[in-house]
Design a protein around this motif. Sequence first.
Motif, mmCIF file in Angstrom:
data_model
loop_
_atom_site.group_PDB
_atom_site.id
_atom_site.type_symbol
_atom_site.label_atom_id
_atom_site.label_comp_id
_atom_site.label_asym_id
_atom_site.label_seq_id
_atom_site.Cartn_x
_atom_site.Cartn_y
_atom_site.Cartn_z
ATOM 1 N N GLY B 106 0.795 -1.223 0.000
ATOM 2 C CA GLY B 106 0.000 0.000 0.000
ATOM 3 C C GLY B 106 0.828 1.273 0.000
ATOM 4 N N ALA B 107 2.167 1.165 -0.007
ATOM 5 C CA ALA B 107 3.001 2.368 0.030
ATOM 6 C C ALA B 107 2.744 3.282 -1.177
ATOM 7 C CB ALA B 107 4.478 1.989 0.135
ATOM 8 N N MET B 109 0.026 3.653 -2.868
ATOM 9 C CA MET B 109 -1.289 4.259 -2.638
ATOM 10 C C MET B 109 -1.143 5.427 -1.664
ATOM 11 S SD MET B 109 -4.658 4.254 -2.795
ATOM 12 C CE MET B 109 -5.531 2.737 -3.082
ATOM 13 N N ALA B 110 -0.412 5.206 -0.566
ATOM 14 C CA ALA B 110 -0.192 6.264 0.417
ATOM 15 C C ALA B 110 0.528 7.437 -0.242
ATOM 16 C CB ALA B 110 0.618 5.723 1.597
#
Lengths: 140, 302
Positions: B106-107, B109-110
């Motif tokens: 999810g990095a 996305m963040a």
Amino acid sequence: MNIDSIKRGIVLDHIKAGRSMDIYKSLHLDELECSVAIIKNVKSNAMGRKDIIKIDDDITIDLDVLGYIDPGITVNIIEDGVIVEKKHLALPQRLVNVIRCKNPRCITSVEPELDQIFRLTDEIRQIYRCVYCDSEKKKK
Amino acid sequence: MRHLIDITDFSVQEIEAILDLGDKMIADPAAYGDCLKGKILATLFFEPSTRTRLSFESAMLSLGGSVLGFSSADSSSAAKGESLTDTIRTVGCYADIIAMRHPKEGAPMAGSFKSTVPIINAGDGGHNHPTQTLTDLMTIRREKGRLNNMVVGLCGDLKFGRTVHSLIGAMSRYEGIEFVLISPPELKVPAYITQGLKDRGIPFTEVETMEEAMPRLDVLYMTRVQRERFFNEADYIRLKDTYILDPDKLRTAKESLSIMHPLPRVNEISVKVDDDPRAVYFKQVRNGRFVRMALIKTLLEA
């Protein structure tokens, strides 16, 4: 048992019996300066037993938190001693900073300033997923 | 502004447009040699991956653009404790587009939430790897002439294999696709993926050997059992040699089978298979460069 009716404020009705303390804590009602009444195990035609919370002030309630904990709750807004609005809740489509992702591989585990965001992916099974890592969180 | 974080961020039509552009670039690379002159791609690799990084850099250079970046978290300011979003905002001042690999899921996305330039997910932990999926889709379409109506076998580490998860998500959107999931019980596809297939009525079977699936397959997608995804060395050693493709196992396969692999391979495909015309994994690498060219151009012009 009599609890004084409130003139201006909020009544959370139809809380599943036994859940009122969870809601009290989750909505941070302990931080309020106004009177808050938690009434447990009230007889209910529809539910058998229910809990009720009465808040003697017109505060802003996070309906997403409330809908996530118990979508069956009714929120009654009271003005001049009468109910002026009844809000029926639903499971929120999106939860921001209500629940936390437990996946140790998720970016949120190492970047504490990120919002914890979940989206409702399965309404019937009440499953939320972390928007970052897709980890599942099934509503208890 | 568009990002590519998950392959399903793009509609089937958008993917088709990227694959079409990739095909044109393969046919006439010189026509695109200057089209991104003056543009800069930043490759932010918080986790080392030489071949993915090189494929992005090669793609950008082939379009006349320039590249900058780092290839491990140690050589970035993340080592000084800078937050991911601060790194992304800073790099957004230096580059026009970012390709990012990160060990945490999810990095990208963040990063995309605060980014001022398009972000391409170049792999986030065991989660997603959408540009590999674009490469895979391009390869399947070039080999088969279609992306619908076929039996797709996926073999090896289906639990942690992000390329597998992304490919299932992408292929699920085409009609007439059936999946055969070939893995040891310990490395089965996560339940949320099989649940998603069930919910959408997409047929799939889970088997433990390649042999029982082989005759039906149109595509066989092999994956590596990756050491770094295991907590326990003994489990890795026990499982790594279980699923090795060799000429003997291919005896019952269709003539039209396409054997794919995201590479690098260790020993899960015998080198004796390399000369089989059905082996397309090196074509896949070449397709990867062109589809990334098409993606970068598309995102910069979006």
